[in-house]
Design an enzyme around this catalytic site. Structure first.
Site, short mmCIF file in Angstrom:
data_model
loop_
_atom_site.label_atom_id
_atom_site.label_comp_id
_atom_site.label_asym_id
_atom_site.label_seq_id
_atom_site.Cartn_x
_atom_site.Cartn_y
_atom_site.Cartn_z
N CYS A 1 21.87 41.14 -12.97
CA CYS A 1 22.04 39.80 -12.40
C CYS A 1 23.31 39.13 -12.93
O CYS A 1 23.48 38.99 -14.15
CB CYS A 1 20.81 38.96 -12.75
SG CYS A 1 20.79 37.34 -11.99
N CYS B 1 0.83 -1.21 0.00
CA CYS B 1 0.00 0.00 0.00
C CYS B 1 0.86 1.26 0.00
O CYS B 1 0.58 2.22 -0.72
CB CYS B 1 -0.93 -0.02 1.21
SG CYS B 1 -2.01 1.43 1.30
#
Length: 380
Positions: free
Chosen positions: A181, A101
């Site tokens: 950046c 399960c």
């Protein structure tokens, strides 16, 4: 920023999962409780035990004030777990359905549900000055689900205190990273002209069309910035750019009405958690806030959704120096909803004022009729 702080907690209706949800919530996570229904049969008293467990799980969510969801994997459980369980017994073996399960249901079906359906929200940081949601507004949901921001709940002063207490003194006095950046702070004009060819043009007054000076390229200027015009002592500010002619239109005064607009249209918006937000889908309009520069005050606005996923943004009050190419970043409370690139601008307050003035002085009985205010159709 608090992005990957949203967790899905499977609630069985028992005490262990209830306390697990409680502890996660206390640790600052946004918790959603989910009950899995994997079996349909009634017990010997004719009562579905799963319904009782679901009710208990729901009450746990009410007590903890967290969202409750329910999913059903009855078919999957039967095919992957219970059929194997019966087959093993039929062969004379002793199966362990709990392991099977976990493999097929909890960490396969349920895992896919949690990752695919419960979106992560991007929330503003505790330190508003250092909040990075503006720059993260185009990041994908998939990336944010796998990202944590450990400093999101801390102020910069507290971060420095932690560094000092842990012998990281050599980084305490470093200046904040600024500029482009990964490139850093540079002389912008000199830097750009190393990669783009100069395109000389003229500075032109928006008020009387007089030529005030020359420049090396209209692309070097953004709306709202001060134009350095040789020979002029008084400051002039960029209000429009004519790409076809290469001219830069300028106006005196930093608060000139030519700098103010209340309407823009974005590209297709990148929505972070919900695409697009349910109220916007339902009503085609939504109130929220936006900003187009980091750290600027949030501006109340109304979004109007277009069929192609773009939006019209109508600011409650005209804002200064909206610029094409910048991103309009949208917020609802502390949540960053996403952003879209600004592709079209509405008329400036100065253009609207001139339109009203022309309407007032139009000769009575003119064959062309009275002039009207420029409508909301934006300029390219």
């Amino acid at each position: 920023m608090l992005a990957a702080r949203h967790v899905v907690c499977a609630l069985s209706g028992g005490v262990d999962s209830a306390v697990a949800a409680l502890l996660l919530r206390r640790r600052g996570y946004q918790v959603t409780g989910v009950f899995m229904k994997n079996w349909d049969s009634l017990d010997e008293h004719g009562v579905c035990a799963a319904d009782r467990d679901c009710e208990d799980a729901y009450r746990v969510c009410q007590v903890l004030d967290i969202p409750f969801h329910q999913v059903s994997y009855v078919k999957e459980y039967w095919n992957e777990v219970f059929s194997d369980f019966l087959n093993e017994y039929e062969r004379g073996r002793t199966p362990n359905p709990d392991i099977v399960c976990n493999k097929h249901i909890k960490f396969s079906c349920f895992f896919r549900y949690a990752v695919g359906n419960l979106a992560v929200k991007l929330l503003q940081a505790a330190d508003s000055f250092k909040d990075q949601t503006f720059f993260l507004s185009q990041v994908s949901q998939d990336a944010l689900r796998r990202t944590i921001f450990p400093l999101g709940g801390l102020t910069k002063d507290f971060v420095k205190k932690i560094a000092a207490e842990n012998r990281l003194h050599h980084v305490l006095q470093k200046k904040e990273s600024m500029g482009i950046c990964f490139v850093g702070k540079r002389n912008f004009e000199h830097f750009i002209l190393q990669y783009l060819q100069p395109r000389p043009g003229k500075f032109i007054s928006i008020e009387d069309n007089s030529v005030l000076g020359t420049h090396k390229g209209w692309f070097l200027y953004t709306l709202g910035q001060r134009a350095k015009i040789s020979g002029l002592r008084e400051p002039w500010y960029v209000v429009e750019k004519d790409a076809a002619k290469g001219d830069v239109l300028v106006a005196p005064r930093t608060d000139h009405p030519a700098l103010y607009r209340d309407l823009l249209r974005t590209s297709r918006v990148h929505w972070i958690a919900e695409e697009p937000p349910a109220p916007l889908v339902r009503d085609k309009m939504m109130e929220c806030h936006f900003r187009f520069r980091h750290q600027m005050a949030l501006v109340p606005c109304v979004l109007t959704l277009n069929q192609d996923g773009t939006v019209w943004v109508t600011a409650v009050k005209a804002v200064r120096a909206l610029a094409l190419g910048q991103f309009a970043v949208f917020y609802k409370g502390d949540e960053c909803l996403g952003s879209g690139k600004i592709l079209r601008l509405g008329p400036s307050a100065y253009t609207l004022q001139k339109g009203r003035s022309r309407a007032r002085v139009a000769p009575e009985g003119s064959s062309e009729g009275p002039s009207k205010d420029p409508g909301p159709c934006p300029t390219p």
